[in-house]
Design a protein around this motif. Structure first.
Motif, PDB file in Angstrom:
ATOM      1  N   VAL A 179     -25.790  92.994   4.963  1.00 37.56           N
ATOM      2  CA  VAL A 179     -26.562  91.796   5.302  1.00 37.56           C
ATOM      3  C   VAL A 179     -26.793  91.752   6.815  1.00 37.56           C
ATOM      4  O   VAL A 179     -27.887  91.409   7.273  1.00 37.56           O
ATOM      5  CB  VAL A 179     -25.855  90.512   4.811  1.00 37.56           C
ATOM      6  CG1 VAL A 179     -26.554  89.259   5.303  1.00 37.56           C
ATOM      7  CG2 VAL A 179     -25.762  90.511   3.291  1.00 37.56           C
ATOM      8  N   GLN A 180     -25.790  92.120   7.590  1.00 37.92           N
ATOM      9  CA  GLN A 180     -25.934  92.161   9.049  1.00 37.92           C
ATOM     10  C   GLN A 180     -27.017  93.161   9.453  1.00 37.92           C
ATOM     11  O   GLN A 180     -27.866  92.859  10.295  1.00 37.92           O
ATOM     12  CB  GLN A 180     -24.609  92.553   9.703  1.00 37.92           C
ATOM     13  CG  GLN A 180     -23.511  91.532   9.518  1.00 37.92           C
ATOM     14  CD  GLN A 180     -22.187  92.042  10.052  1.00 37.92           C
ATOM     15  OE1 GLN A 180     -22.136  92.723  11.054  1.00 37.92           O
ATOM     16  NE2 GLN A 180     -21.098  91.688   9.364  1.00 37.92           N
ATOM     17  N   ALA A 181     -26.994  94.319   8.848  1.00 39.59           N
ATOM     18  CA  ALA A 181     -27.995  95.343   9.152  1.00 39.59           C
ATOM     19  C   ALA A 181     -29.384  94.867   8.745  1.00 39.59           C
ATOM     20  O   ALA A 181     -30.361  95.029   9.499  1.00 39.59           O
ATOM     21  CB  ALA A 181     -27.648  96.650   8.445  1.00 39.59           C
ATOM     22  N   LEU A 182     -29.479  94.249   7.570  1.00 38.39           N
ATOM     23  CA  LEU A 182     -30.759  93.740   7.094  1.00 38.39           C
ATOM     24  C   LEU A 182     -31.296  92.656   8.025  1.00 38.39           C
ATOM     25  O   LEU A 182     -32.501  92.585   8.280  1.00 38.39           O
ATOM     26  CB  LEU A 182     -30.619  93.198   5.670  1.00 38.39           C
ATOM     27  CG  LEU A 182     -31.896  92.693   5.012  1.00 38.39           C
ATOM     28  CD1 LEU A 182     -32.948  93.805   4.926  1.00 38.39           C
ATOM     29  CD2 LEU A 182     -31.579  92.123   3.634  1.00 38.39           C
ATOM     30  N   PHE A 183     -30.409  91.835   8.566  1.00 35.81           N
ATOM     31  CA  PHE A 183     -30.793  90.792   9.509  1.00 35.81           C
ATOM     32  C   PHE A 183     -31.523  91.402  10.711  1.00 35.81           C
ATOM     33  O   PHE A 183     -32.612  90.962  11.085  1.00 35.81           O
ATOM     34  CB  PHE A 183     -29.535  90.027   9.960  1.00 35.81           C
ATOM     35  CG  PHE A 183     -29.791  88.942  10.955  1.00 35.81           C
ATOM     36  CD1 PHE A 183     -30.284  87.715  10.540  1.00 35.81           C
ATOM     37  CD2 PHE A 183     -29.517  89.126  12.301  1.00 35.81           C
ATOM     38  CE1 PHE A 183     -30.510  86.692  11.461  1.00 35.81           C
ATOM     39  CE2 PHE A 183     -29.734  88.121  13.222  1.00 35.81           C
ATOM     40  CZ  PHE A 183     -30.226  86.896  12.799  1.00 35.81           C
TER      41      PHE A 183
END
Length: 183
Positions: free
Chosen positions: A142-146
Motif C-alpha cells: 500500500v505504501q508503494a502504491l501510494f
C-alpha cells in the motif's frame, strides 16, 4: 514588464478559471478521501498540476504557472470546503512548478524539464503526505502504491498539460503572445 500584458493576464485567468472549475469536484472528493482513504487521494494529486503546466507550456513566460494557480485557488474559495486554504495550496503548486523554470532563467521549455519539475515536486509532497497520512502503518504494498499513484498522477497530468498546450497552440490563439524558444 513586457510579459504582463492584458492579453497575457487574460490568458492566465482563462486557464486558471478552467483549472479552478476542474478542481472544485476534485477538492470535494479529496476532502472525503484524504482523511479516510489516502491511497485514493494519491491518484488525484495530478489535477492540481494541470493548470500551471498548461499555462507555462502554452505561454512560456515567467509567472504563468503562479497566476493560473492563483486564479484556480480563488475559484475554489467559495465552492469547496477548504475556503482560503485552497489559494495557499494552489499557489504552493504554482510556485513549485515555476521553480524549475526559474532555475533555468526561463530559457528551457522542454518536456523533460516539465516532467522533472512536476515529478520532483510531487515526490517531495508524497514524502510529506506519507508522514501526514501515517502511511507507515499500512502494508508495504500500500505504501508503494501510494507513491506510484501520486507520482504517476503527476506524470499523467504533465503529459496531458503538454499535449493540451500543443493542441491549443496549433489553433493560433497564442500567436504573438508566446515567448520564442530561444528568448
Amino acid at each position: 514588464m513586457k510579459s504582463l500584458t492584458t492579453r497575457f493576464l487574460m490568458t492566465c485567468a482563462a486557464i486558471g478559471a478552467a483549472s479552478g472549475v476542474l478542481l472544485v469536484p476534485v477538492n470535494h472528493i479529496s476532502a472525503i478521501f484524504a482523511p479516510t482513504m489516502p491511497i485514493l487521494y494519491a491518484g488525484l494529486v495530478g489535477f492540481w498540476l494541470l493548470g500551471p503546466v498548461l499555462g507555462l507550456a502554452l505561454l512560456r513566460r515567467p509567472g504563468a504557472g503562479v497566476l493560473t494557480t492563483l486564479i484556480a485557488g480563488l475559484v475554489n474559495v467559495p465552492l469547496t470546503p477548504f475556503g482560503p486554504s485552497a489559494v495557499v495550496t494552489c499557489l504552493m503548486v504554482g510556485v513549485a512548478i515555476e521553480f524549475g523554470f526559474a532555475v533555468t532563467l526561463y530559457r528551457i521549455w522542454r518536456p523533460w524539464l516539465f516532467s522533472t519539475t512536476t515529478v520532483g515536486f510531487t515526490a517531495i509532497y508524497a514524502a510529506m503526505a506519507y508522514v501526514s497520512f501515517d502511511m507507515a502503518s499500512t502494508a508495504v504494498a500500500v505504501q508503494a502504491l501510494f507513491f506510484v499513484l501520486m507520482v504517476g498522477s503527476a506524470g499523467l497530468a504533465t503529459w496531458a498539460g503538454l499535449v493540451l498546450a500543443q493542441r491549443v497552440a496549433k489553433t493560433g490563439v497564442t500567436r504573438g503572445l508566446v515567448r520564442p524558444m530561444g528568448a
